[in-house]
Design an enzyme around this catalytic site. Structure first.
Site, PDB file in Angstrom:
ATOM      1  N   HIS B 133       6.018  -8.476  -0.367  1.00  0.00           N
ATOM      2  CA  HIS B 133       5.601  -7.131   0.048  1.00  0.00           C
ATOM      3  C   HIS B 133       6.184  -6.897   1.443  1.00  0.00           C
ATOM      4  O   HIS B 133       6.342  -7.851   2.210  1.00  0.00           O
ATOM      5  CB  HIS B 133       4.074  -7.125   0.093  1.00  0.00           C
ATOM      6  N   ASP B 210       0.434 -15.316   1.231  1.00  0.00           N
ATOM      7  CA  ASP B 210      -0.092 -13.963   1.075  1.00  0.00           C
ATOM      8  C   ASP B 210      -0.835 -13.908  -0.257  1.00  0.00           C
ATOM      9  O   ASP B 210      -0.223 -13.844  -1.327  1.00  0.00           O
ATOM     10  CB  ASP B 210       1.066 -12.958   1.111  1.00  0.00           C
ATOM     11  N   GLN B 213      -2.847 -10.366  -3.812  1.00  0.00           N
ATOM     12  CA  GLN B 213      -2.975 -10.083  -5.250  1.00  0.00           C
ATOM     13  C   GLN B 213      -3.573 -11.263  -5.999  1.00  0.00           C
ATOM     14  O   GLN B 213      -3.582 -11.277  -7.226  1.00  0.00           O
ATOM     15  CB  GLN B 213      -1.603  -9.734  -5.849  1.00  0.00           C
ATOM     16  N   LYS B 236      -8.656  -4.462  -2.184  1.00  0.00           N
ATOM     17  CA  LYS B 236      -8.143  -4.760  -3.526  1.00  0.00           C
ATOM     18  C   LYS B 236      -9.134  -5.606  -4.323  1.00  0.00           C
ATOM     19  O   LYS B 236      -8.868  -5.998  -5.446  1.00  0.00           O
ATOM     20  CB  LYS B 236      -6.807  -5.505  -3.427  1.00  0.00           C
ATOM     21  N   CYS B 376       6.418  -1.057  -2.054  1.00  0.00           N
ATOM     22  CA  CYS B 376       6.550  -1.798  -0.799  1.00  0.00           C
ATOM     23  C   CYS B 376       7.253  -3.133  -1.009  1.00  0.00           C
ATOM     24  O   CYS B 376       6.936  -4.122  -0.337  1.00  0.00           O
ATOM     25  CB  CYS B 376       5.203  -2.033  -0.123  1.00  0.00           C
TER      26      CYS B 376
HETATM   27  C1  LIG Z   1       1.203  -8.819  -2.073  1.00  0.00           C
HETATM   28  C2  LIG Z   1       0.681  -7.879  -1.030  1.00  0.00           C
HETATM   29  N1  LIG Z   1       0.743  -8.225   0.256  1.00  0.00           N
HETATM   30  C3  LIG Z   1       0.276  -7.424   1.228  1.00  0.00           C
HETATM   31  C4  LIG Z   1      -0.284  -6.205   0.942  1.00  0.00           C
HETATM   32  C5  LIG Z   1      -0.746  -5.351   2.068  1.00  0.00           C
HETATM   33  O1  LIG Z   1      -2.092  -5.071   2.009  1.00  0.00           O
HETATM   34  P1  LIG Z   1      -2.681  -4.037   3.074  1.00  0.00           P
HETATM   35  O2  LIG Z   1      -1.929  -2.758   2.853  1.00  0.00           O
HETATM   36  O3  LIG Z   1      -4.113  -3.917   2.730  1.00  0.00           O
HETATM   37  O4  LIG Z   1      -2.415  -4.591   4.419  1.00  0.00           O
HETATM   38  C6  LIG Z   1      -0.357  -5.796  -0.397  1.00  0.00           C
HETATM   39  C7  LIG Z   1      -0.930  -4.493  -0.785  1.00  0.00           C
HETATM   40  O5  LIG Z   1      -0.433  -3.422  -0.700  1.00  0.00           O
HETATM   41  C8  LIG Z   1       0.137  -6.649  -1.400  1.00  0.00           C
HETATM   42  O6  LIG Z   1       0.097  -6.289  -2.682  1.00  0.00           O
END
Ligand SMILES: Cc1ncc(COP(=O)(O)O)c(C=O)c1O
Lengths: 151, 418
Positions: B133, B210, B213, B236, B376
């Site tokens: 991401h 990370d 998910q 999430k 993203c």
């Molecule tokens: C794999 C992953 N990492 C990071 C994020 C970032 O999460 P947030 O926007 O809540 O910081 C997301 C979600 O959009 C994600 O799916």
């Protein structure tokens, strides 16, 4: 939102493909990745051609096709009026009901009125029009510069 | 209704989520398949948020009055819940942030300002992957630019998995940190943590995972992962927005410098210098997202009441069914693994030449909410030569009926643009 006119332009685009031009620009919509490469060719103040190649959704592709149909052969001042009217319609958030005068100016482009209700899609509809404006500024800027050097 | 082994009684669970009763576009039943972007909030969490503001609202760690003590107990109680949820050895290893992005930025900044042996500088390397991401790409690009460190990454195979064939060349003696996603938000791929951790440990590199998910969808055990940092985000996993978590190993949190300075993170302050509170407070400058943390605690209670292993089994069964049904749709290409093995419940696809924007819009007109775009994770789209994808993603309240609705909706899209 998907008026028949829009789908027609999407399936059978007018003037697609890159041809000779005075200036070329490449615009992208970073939120969705729609892209367009657009060239303009002027004969004095008359738009001789707007050619383009791009990828994107039906709205952005159909909008480029409508642009080509509306602007080619027009005088720059008329074209600017069309562009400004289209911009006004697209920024209306669905609150503007196109009147006869507007329809006369925009022709097929009034079909995009419904798109203005969808903020995420307005940028798609405007992509080619912004590219045209930018390319025109470049083409005329260069023409100006040329005139200066030859003068 | 289709019966699949492992399914939860989703119809019963759906009653906990008022929003799932909503109708959209003049009476169409909402089919919410955008859970990888954000999950919906159960009544149990909404009630806790209401009660917090109606009964206990105060700033934390600062007052001697009743409300301040209650708010502090609730906020710190949420930390206990998170620690237990991820099997952290100590509650002091749980740092509250505002989201996963902030958690990942915090790690990058700790390492950027750290002394040896953690310091990232021009002699060292940072390793990520091509399926991250943007939240796990950009902080490392910034760190690399500022320190002169080299940024390297693992590429992807054609079937949407990490290409680890050159792992010994990618992770080397120069590597200081390896940061990668446990489950990809765009491909759905679940990555082989063990192989990566083993190589990182061989060369003495830190590992950041990370788990944005993963935490909502499967049991998460930070000790079993053997990572040094784990990041995830509350919204999430049935929690509110504005709350994220960074878990870090205690010794590291003691050694590494703070990033943001302010109230709450100090021990003493003079005009010349300050000393810092122990972790986790060292990394929580200013008034934290109190209600949001309490809400996350309530979300964890809710998830625990169902059971993370049961949620995982439910989503696994749904994913298996969805992959099978989607592959029946002509011209549909799944971007990512085409089986349910080692995979989460987010499925990206393309549909012939029809642009995902158009797919998403026509599905929306039928009440079906999916996400379209590059999610993203633009490098993934570049890797597979596509401008964007349509993504359907499931959660504990998703049903086979909703998958059937999606497949029917896609047929409608094909006819519409065909
Ligand atoms: C794999 C992953 N990492 C990071 C994020 C970032 O999460 P947030 O926007 O809540 O910081 C997301 C979600 O959009 C994600 O799916």
């Amino acid at each position: 939102m998907y008026q028949e006119v829009i789908l027609d332009h999407y399936k059978n685009p007018h003037g697609r493909g890159l041809r000779d031009g005075d200036a070329e620009v490449h615009h992208v919509n970073p939120t969705c990745g729609d892209e367009i490469t657009l060239r303009v060719k002027y004969d004095g103040a008359t738009i001789e051609d707007v050619s383009y190649e791009g990828q994107g959704c039906s709205i952005s592709q159909a909008s480029a096709s409508v642009l080509n149909e509306l602007l080619v052969g027009k005088d720059l001042s008329d074209a600017r009026k069309i562009q400004e009217t289209f911009l006004e319609l697209m920024q209306s958030k669905g609150k503007l009901e196109p009147d006869d005068a507007m329809e006369e100016i925009l022709e097929d482009a009034v079909a995009f009125a419904g798109v203005s209700k969808y903020p995420a899609r307005v940028k798609c509809a405007l992509l080619s029009w912004m590219a045209w404006k930018d390319a025109t500024a470049q083409a005329l800027g260069e023409a100006d510069a040329e005139r200066k050097t030859t003068a | 209704m289709t019966q699949l082994p492992g399914l939860l009684d989703a119809e019963a669970l759906r009653k906990d989520f008022p929003i799932l009763d909503r109708q959209v576009h003049d009476g169409k039943k909402l089919v919410y398949l955008d859970n990888a972007a954000t999950s919906q909030t159960p009544r149990q969490v909404i009630d806790v948020l209401d009660e917090y503001y109606e009964q206990h609202n105060a700033n934390v760690h600062r007052g001697v009055h009743v409300l301040a003590e209650e708010a502090t107990a609730l906020y710190e109680g949420a930390r206990d819940k998170v620690a237990e949820f991820i099997n952290a050895p100590s509650r002091n290893e749980v740092i509250f942030t505002k989201n996963a992005s902030e958690s990942l930025n915090l790690v990058a900044n700790m390492l950027g300002w750290a002394d040896e042996p953690y310091r990232v500088d021009s002699e060292t390397e940072i390793v990520i992957t091509e399926m991250e991401h943007h939240s796990n790409i950009v902080p490392w690009q910034l760190l690399a630019q500022r320190t002169g460190a080299k940024l390297k990454w693992f590429g992807l195979t054609d079937d949407g998995r990490l290409d680890l064939s050159n792992i010994d060349q990618v992770i080397t003696e120069k590597t200081k940190i390896v940061s990668f996603v446990l489950v990809s938000n765009i491909l759905g791929t679940q990555n082989p943590v063990e192989a990566i951790v083993r190589r990182a440990q061989e060369v003495g590199a830190l590992v950041c995972v990370d788990a944005s998910q993963a935490a909502p969808h499967m049991p998460l055990d930070v000790q079993a992962l053997q990572a040094d940092f784990v990041a995830f985000t509350g919204h999430k996993m049935c929690g509110p927005t504005g709350i994220g978590v960074l878990w870090g190993r205690q010794e590291l949190l003691e050694d590494l410098p703070p990033f943001l300075g302010g109230g709450e993170m100090i021990e003493t302050v003079s005009m010349h210098s300050s000393t810092y509170a122990p972790a986790p407070h060292k990394f929580e400058a200013g008034t934290p997202p109190i209600a949001q943390a309490v809400g996350l605690g309530a979300a964890i209670d809710y998830l625990n009441s169902i059971g993370m292993d049961k949620i995982f089994a439910h989503e696994h069964a749904l994913t298996e069914y969805a992959v099978k049904r989607l592959l029946e749709v002509p011209d549909l290409r799944i971007i990512g693994p085409t089986t349910a093995e080692e995979r989460g419940a987010a499925i990206s696809f393309t549909l012939g030449d029809i642009h995902p924007h158009d797919v998403g819009q026509v599905l929306d007109e039928q009440g079906i909410a999916v996400r379209v775009g590059h999610h993203c994770a633009r490098p993934v789209c570049l890797r597979y030569g596509i401008p964007a994808t349509t993504r359907a993603s499931f959660y504990l309240y998703s049903t086979p009926t909703e998958i059937d609705a999606l497949v029917d909706g896609l047929e409608h899209v094909r006819n519409f643009f065909g």
